[in-house]
Motif scaffolding. Structure first.
Motif, short mmCIF file in Angstrom:
data_model
loop_
_atom_site.label_atom_id
_atom_site.label_comp_id
_atom_site.label_asym_id
_atom_site.label_seq_id
_atom_site.Cartn_x
_atom_site.Cartn_y
_atom_site.Cartn_z
N ARG A 61 15.19 1.27 -9.11
CA ARG A 61 15.31 1.73 -10.50
C ARG A 61 14.49 0.84 -11.43
O ARG A 61 14.07 -0.26 -11.05
CB ARG A 61 16.78 1.70 -10.95
CG ARG A 61 17.72 2.65 -10.21
CD ARG A 61 17.52 4.09 -10.62
NE ARG A 61 17.71 4.29 -12.04
CZ ARG A 61 18.90 4.48 -12.64
NH1 ARG A 61 20.01 4.50 -11.91
NH2 ARG A 61 18.96 4.67 -13.94
N GLU A 64 17.37 -2.38 -16.46
CA GLU A 64 17.95 -1.98 -17.74
C GLU A 64 17.31 -2.75 -18.90
O GLU A 64 17.17 -2.22 -20.00
CB GLU A 64 19.46 -2.19 -17.73
CG GLU A 64 20.18 -1.21 -16.82
CD GLU A 64 21.68 -1.43 -16.77
OE1 GLU A 64 22.42 -0.58 -17.30
OE2 GLU A 64 22.11 -2.47 -16.21
N GLU A 171 21.89 5.67 -7.81
CA GLU A 171 22.96 4.98 -8.54
C GLU A 171 22.61 3.51 -8.74
O GLU A 171 22.17 2.83 -7.81
CB GLU A 171 24.27 5.09 -7.77
CG GLU A 171 25.46 4.46 -8.48
CD GLU A 171 26.74 4.59 -7.70
OE1 GLU A 171 27.78 4.06 -8.15
OE2 GLU A 171 26.73 5.23 -6.62
N ARG A 172 22.80 3.06 -9.95
CA ARG A 172 22.52 1.67 -10.27
C ARG A 172 23.73 0.82 -9.90
O ARG A 172 24.80 0.94 -10.51
CB ARG A 172 22.22 1.51 -11.77
CG ARG A 172 21.55 0.19 -12.13
CD ARG A 172 21.40 0.05 -13.62
NE ARG A 172 20.53 1.04 -14.22
CZ ARG A 172 19.20 0.97 -14.27
NH1 ARG A 172 18.60 -0.08 -13.73
NH2 ARG A 172 18.49 1.92 -14.83
N LYS A 173 23.58 -0.04 -8.90
CA LYS A 173 24.69 -0.87 -8.45
C LYS A 173 24.90 -2.04 -9.40
O LYS A 173 23.94 -2.61 -9.91
CB LYS A 173 24.44 -1.38 -7.03
CG LYS A 173 24.36 -0.27 -5.99
CD LYS A 173 24.12 -0.84 -4.61
CE LYS A 173 24.05 0.27 -3.56
NZ LYS A 173 23.79 -0.27 -2.20
N GLN A 174 26.14 -2.37 -9.62
CA GLN A 174 26.46 -3.51 -10.47
C GLN A 174 26.08 -4.80 -9.75
O GLN A 174 26.59 -5.10 -8.68
CB GLN A 174 27.96 -3.53 -10.80
CG GLN A 174 28.38 -4.63 -11.76
CD GLN A 174 27.76 -4.47 -13.13
OE1 GLN A 174 27.64 -3.35 -13.63
NE2 GLN A 174 27.35 -5.56 -13.74
N ALA A 175 25.15 -5.54 -10.34
CA ALA A 175 24.67 -6.76 -9.70
C ALA A 175 25.76 -7.83 -9.72
O ALA A 175 26.47 -8.00 -10.72
CB ALA A 175 23.43 -7.28 -10.41
N ALA A 176 25.89 -8.53 -8.62
CA ALA A 176 26.85 -9.63 -8.56
C ALA A 176 26.43 -10.75 -9.50
O ALA A 176 25.24 -10.95 -9.76
CB ALA A 176 26.96 -10.15 -7.14
N ALA A 177 27.40 -11.44 -10.03
CA ALA A 177 27.14 -12.50 -11.02
C ALA A 177 26.80 -13.82 -10.32
O ALA A 177 27.67 -14.64 -10.06
CB ALA A 177 28.34 -12.68 -11.95
N GLN A 213 25.92 -14.20 -15.48
CA GLN A 213 26.09 -12.81 -15.92
C GLN A 213 24.81 -12.25 -16.54
O GLN A 213 24.60 -11.04 -16.55
CB GLN A 213 27.24 -12.73 -16.93
CG GLN A 213 28.62 -13.03 -16.37
CD GLN A 213 29.18 -11.89 -15.53
OE1 GLN A 213 28.57 -10.84 -15.41
NE2 GLN A 213 30.33 -12.10 -14.92
N ILE A 216 18.96 -11.63 -14.07
CA ILE A 216 18.57 -10.36 -13.44
C ILE A 216 17.89 -10.59 -12.08
O ILE A 216 17.34 -9.67 -11.49
CB ILE A 216 17.66 -9.53 -14.36
CG1 ILE A 216 16.39 -10.31 -14.71
CG2 ILE A 216 18.40 -9.09 -15.60
CD1 ILE A 216 15.35 -9.48 -15.46
#
Length: 258
Positions: A61, A64, A171-177, A213, A216
């Motif tokens: 993707r 963001e 689907e955009r996966k939530q990146a781990a912090a 958080q 990227i």
């Protein structure tokens, strides 16, 4: 038409190199660069403008942060070329997404391309598209620019060209912090990482502190640290790098839609 506007998000400068070469290949007399890696811009473009928009691919993707950085760009049926750069796995839906974003902003996308650049997780142990774009990639980017110029000169322009990709987008996966760590004994406090971080994740007063958080995982700080103090030590990153090194070791060629 004699002006090219190059717009790119390029933390490790791979996308910048490709966009620059495409612009050189088009060869119009005036060329302007707008680096949105660190800052947002709100330029309005005329119908007589040609704009190249370049972005990296993160997990198939457009990041963001790139979407936010180009949110205020406006075209007036301005001709545009969209370019994504990916780490030799797949560009998935990113090129289609960037084309759609540009179209929504009022640009007429006449061509699009996906080039290869060194993966953010690539290192000396698990190289992934190491040292790309290489000389051949840059030659192809220049030749692609020449083709765009010929297309414009011919007047045989298709509106909002079709490109590979699917809707809905992947689907955009939530990146781990997590983020790269800094080895205190290696860090010279040069602050280069602070200056290069596109999301201001590294503390401006203490580069040993990173807000995970906000990170990227672009690896700009890792790949440009002069003392190799910034390192990805996360086991997930290492496992992904190992897998990609094994599965994506056959060099891919650019995909061009013109």
């Amino acid at each position: 038409m004699n002006t090219i506007n190059q717009i790119f998000f390029s933390p490790t400068e791979t996308t910048k190199k490709i966009v620059n070469k495409i612009g050189n290949g088009i060869g119009f007399s005036q060329q302007f660069e707008t680096d949105i890696t660190l800052y947002k811009n709100n330029y309005n473009f005329k119908e007589s403008d040609l704009v190249i928009i370049g972005a990296p691919v993160y997990a198939g993707r457009i990041p963001e942060v790139v979407i936010e950085r180009i949110s205020d760009l406006k075209g007036s049926n301005s001709l545009a070329v969209v370019v994504v750069v990916y780490g030799n796995r797949e560009f998935d839906d990113a090129l289609l997404e960037l084309r759609d974003l540009a179209t929504d902003k009022g640009f007429n996308v006449i061509s699009a391309a996906a080039f290869i650049g060194e993966h953010s997780f690539s290192d000396s142990i698990y190289p992934i598209a190491a040292d790309r774009p290489n000389e051949k990639d840059l030659e192809l980017a220049f030749e692609y620019g020449e083709k765009i110029k010929s297309l414009i000169n011919s007047g045989d322009i298709k509106n909002n060209i079709s490109v590979d990709g699917n809707r809905p987008y992947k689907e955009r996966k939530q990146a781990a912090a997590f983020s790269p760590i800094t080895y205190k004994d290696r860090c010279s406090l040069c602050m280069k990482c602070v200056d290069l971080c596109p999301t201001n994740a590294i503390d401006k007063n203490n580069p040993l502190i990173t807000e995970a958080q906000l990170c990227i995982k672009c690896a700009a700080c890792v790949k440009t640290c002069p003392s190799n103090a910034r390192v990805f030590e996360n086991e997930y990153i290492k496992s992904v790098a190992k897998r990609l090194n094994s599965l994506c070791n056959i060099p891919k060629n650019p995909s061009i839609f013109i």
